[in-house]
Design an enzyme around this catalytic site. Structure first.
Site, short mmCIF file in Angstrom:
data_model
loop_
_atom_site.label_atom_id
_atom_site.label_comp_id
_atom_site.label_asym_id
_atom_site.label_seq_id
_atom_site.Cartn_x
_atom_site.Cartn_y
_atom_site.Cartn_z
N ASN A 1 -12.50 51.96 -5.40
CA ASN A 1 -12.78 51.71 -3.98
C ASN A 1 -14.25 51.97 -3.65
OD1 ASN A 1 -10.10 51.10 -3.50
ND2 ASN A 1 -9.61 53.06 -2.55
N ARG B 1 -5.78 34.44 -2.00
CA ARG B 1 -5.86 35.05 -3.33
C ARG B 1 -4.58 34.74 -4.09
NH1 ARG B 1 -10.15 38.74 -3.12
NH2 ARG B 1 -10.48 39.76 -1.10
N ARG C 1 -13.62 37.19 -1.68
CA ARG C 1 -14.56 38.05 -2.41
C ARG C 1 -13.95 38.59 -3.70
NH1 ARG C 1 -19.81 39.83 -0.36
NH2 ARG C 1 -18.79 40.24 1.62
N HIS D 1 -7.97 32.79 5.83
CA HIS D 1 -7.28 33.99 5.37
C HIS D 1 -5.79 33.93 5.66
CE1 HIS D 1 -6.48 38.50 5.54
NE2 HIS D 1 -7.03 38.35 4.35
N TYR E 1 2.05 45.97 -2.88
CA TYR E 1 1.64 46.00 -1.48
C TYR E 1 2.87 45.82 -0.59
CZ TYR E 1 -3.20 44.93 -3.04
OH TYR E 1 -4.42 44.95 -3.63
N ARG F 1 -3.96 51.88 8.13
CA ARG F 1 -4.12 52.47 6.80
C ARG F 1 -5.57 52.83 6.50
NH1 ARG F 1 -5.89 49.90 2.27
NH2 ARG F 1 -5.44 47.87 3.17
#
Length: 715
Positions: A67, A395, A425, A455, A488, A584
């Site tokens: 991260n 993605r 990205r 997106h 996720y 989050r």
């Protein structure tokens, strides 16, 4: 190759709410970058928490580093570019780019010390108790050193390429995130010191397991960099090795873009990927050696002293991720297999019939992605009644079942359209690969709108049925990615409601054909109507509160930053509306401040799964809270999501699915194991269960809920 479509003229935005006054006079926002660092500190806390299984703690230690790498590449890189250009644009809390960089620099070293202490005094000793040893060279016995030298000679030495700096050899290019050894050498007949660099090969594991025939039960590992360091004599025979320093650099990934002038977007992105390798360095990490080598590298890499970090422990913890997968079941989370959603438990049933029987809401990873979303696309490809499939992909993975299915459907003669976001990205190369593969199969591939990343996670199936053409839709909060669907938390809506599918038809026409139809009836679509619709819903709750009718807002997302939304929430709090925000990541809104936000609570859930779903709830005066309005979709409450991306948020209209959403939100808000509560001063305080009570946390509770629902579908 088609270009991105130029944006049409969008309708003017509605008037924005007046700024909410802060009685204390302080800026009514937290700094985004510092709030993100606080989020990563919560990730680090999972590694420090002895309630987390031991190998999972290693994983969180690696995630913390990964991260931080991305933070430097994207956020610090962008701030440094602004500072170098003299841009004085201030953050929401009033800081200039140099001030933000200084604050970041001050905040990071204590986190690095925590990480080092966690590994050295917490994890490494605990692993030894389970016969897993992560050692440095000095701790190896003679048998282990012999095994290490054998591995070096047979597996490592042939791959290494030492690079020396002298008049005939300029300072070498050092790639992003590569671990290296800086070495000062001296010829025995010369007093001159020579600098050399040896890169740890990325094709080899970062931690090497040593084979010890005489100690079969022992799992002994040494870091690849340490192994190379103590065998440098093989690379530089007859040379005197004076000093050695491990170091690692990070390069900027926040590059300037001008896609308006790109004749071919695919070519533009491919060039950008190549250019990224050579962007300026923004950070150097090193393990202490001497000041002269640090000064040399700092100068040659064009860094400032504040860009250089002395690491108190390991140079790079990301390599620990592979060790987290060791075959030690007792040291990991208990395995979880997603259940098949109750309406889809018959594998031979027609999924379109199931959707016509009522909307389906799938909760990943508790419920299976393969038997729901993938099955939806797979059956659409095989069904002779399906005329076409349209999908937007942000993605996906290298071996994407969904992409292969679309190719198969196109080869079977169906009309297939796929909007591929080339500028997702760090996933650009994978998306380029799939865009080219789909074009070769005859799929209509488009790249969206200039200046707006697409997106949204949407798919539309057009089917010829006895009653006429009917459309079926998938709208999700997560990507078409089978691997992340197991890690996720996300929601998927499968529906054939005419109002929603008509809006999706219009949206795809807008994205592929420059349609000027912006009148979406059921969907919130960014950048067209989403922020205005959210503001209307917030204002509606204020009016309900003033009328003494039930009013409440609950919003779950990854990050919260949009100042217009935040100010509207402040106004709602001042009107007495109870607001729960489940965020989050970073959060720029300040909760719990008297006179400003005392009715707002912000909680962050960190744990086994990454909380990725977005759920928005507005009570709308309903007597039963579960009868309020619920929405799910791809957008966070950030400026980029609301005004600089194509996003979709959909209403949940079926009563049973609204109750599902309400139950999920209540589990999250009751959590006393994985929850962190944001304080008015910006600190996060871990929630604790009442004395004498245990709390297994959100993820365990939702796994149990999924098991019970799968076992008793009628209930």
């Amino acid at each position: 190759m088609p270009r991105r479509k130029k944006p049409p003229a969008y309708p003017a935005a509605a008037a924005q709410p007046a700024p909410a006054a802060d009685p204390a006079g302080a800026p009514p926002f937290f700094n985004r970058e510092l709030s993100w660092l606080a989020f990563n500190a919560r990730v680090l806390s999972e590694a420090e928490d002895d309630r987390t299984p031991l190998l999972e703690r290693l994983k969180f230690l690696a995630i913390f580093s990964s991260n931080l790498d991305e933070f430097f590449m994207k956020r610090v890189g962008g701030l440094k570019r602004q500072a170098d250009a003299g841009i004085c644009r201030r953050s929401l809390d009033g800081r200039t780019p140099p001030q933000q960089l200084a604050a970041i620099r001050a905040a990071i070293p204590p986190l690095l010390q925590r990480q080092a202490d966690c590994f050295r005094t917490g994890l490494a000793p605990a692993l030894r108790q389970h016969n897993i040893f992560l050692e440095d060279w000095d701790a190896l016995d003679s048998e282990a050193r012999l095994a290490a030298r054998r591995y070096f000679q047979t597996r490592v030495f042939p791959v290494l390429t030492p690079l020396v700096v002298d008049p005939a050899h300029p300072f070498p290019f050092i790639s992003n995130l590569s671990a290296s050894l800086g070495i000062f050498l001296r010829h025995p007949l010369s007093r001159e010191e020579i600098f050399a660099r040896v890169k740890a090969p990325e094709v080899l594991p970062g931690w090497v397991r040593l084979e010890l025939p005489d100690q079969p039960g022992k799992a002994l590992f040494i870091s690849l960099l340490d192994l190379i360091r103590h065998n440098l004599d093989a690379l530089f025979p007859n040379m005197e090795i004076m000093r050695v320093m491990p170091f690692r650099i990070t390069r900027n990934a926040d590059m300037e873009r001008d896609e308006e002038d790109a004749d071919d977007l695919l070519e533009f992105v491919e060039k950008e990927i190549r250019q990224r390798r050579f962007e300026n360095a923004v950070r150097m990490e090193y393990i202490p050696a001497d000041a002269s080598m640090v000064a040399l590298l700092t100068r040659e890499l064009g860094l400032d002293p504040d860009d250089v970090y002395e690491m108190p422990g390991l140079l790079d913890y990301t390599g620990l991720m592979s060790l987290a997968g060791l075959a030690e079941p007792g040291l990991r989370y208990a395995p979880w297999t997603p259940v098949t959603p109750p309406p889809l438990q018959d594998p031979g049933a027609d999924i379109f019939s199931a959707i016509r029987g009522g909307d389906l809401l799938i909760h990943h990873p508790y419920e299976d992605f393969n038997s729901s979303v993938e099955r939806f696309i797979r059956q659409a490809a095989d069904d002779p009644s399906v005329l076409g499939i349209k999908m937007a992909v942000y993605r996906t993975e290298e071996q994407s079942p969904c992409m292969r299915t679309l190719i198969r459907a196109a080869e079977a003669g169906k009309q297939i359209v796929c909007l591929v976001e080339l500028q997702a990205r760090f996933d650009e190369e994978r998306n380029i690969y799939w865009a080219q593969a789909m074009e070769q199969a005859g799929i209509h591939v488009v790249y969206g709108i200039v200046g707006l990343k697409t997106h949204a996670k949407i798919a539309l199936v057009i089917r010829d049925e006895p009653g006429g053409i009917r459309c079926y839709a998938h709208i999700g909060t997560g990507n078409y990615h089978t691997q992340t669907a197991r890690l996720y938390t996300d929601l998927s809506l499968l529906t054939c409601r005419a109002g929603i599918t008509a809006d999706l038809v219009a949206l795809f026409n807008h994205l592929t054909g420059r349609s000027l139809n912006c009148a979406y009836q059921r969907l919130m679509v960014a950048p067209i109507n989403m922020r205005d619709r959210f503001l209307e819903l917030i204002r509606r709750e204020i009016e309900f509160r003033k009328a003494r009718r039930p009013a409440r807002i609950i919003a779950k997302m990854n990050s919260l930053e949009d100042d217009v939304i935040c100010r509207a929430l402040y106004q709602a709090s001042q009107a007495g509306v109870a607001i729960d925000l489940i965020v989050r990541g970073f959060c720029c809104l300040i909760p719990g401040r008297p006179g400003l936000s005392e009715n707002i609570r912000v909680v962050s859930i960190i744990g086994r799964f990454l909380e990725h779903s977005r759920i928005f709830y507005f009570r709308n005066g309903a007597a039963d809270p579960a009868d309020g309005d619920f929405y799910i979709g791809s957008a966070d409450w950030m400026y980029r999501n609301l005004l600089a991306r194509v996003e979709v948020v959909a209403p949940i209209e079926a009563g049973n699915l609204r109750r599902d959403c309400w139950e999920i939100l209540q589990v999250l808000l009751r959590d006393r194991r994985q929850a962190w509560n944001l304080q008015p001063d910006g600190a996060y305080r871990r929630a604790t269960p009442p004395a004498g009570q245990a709390d297994a946390g959100t993820h365990a509770a939702l796994m149990q809920r999924a098991r019970q629902r799968a076992a008793h579908p009628a209930g």
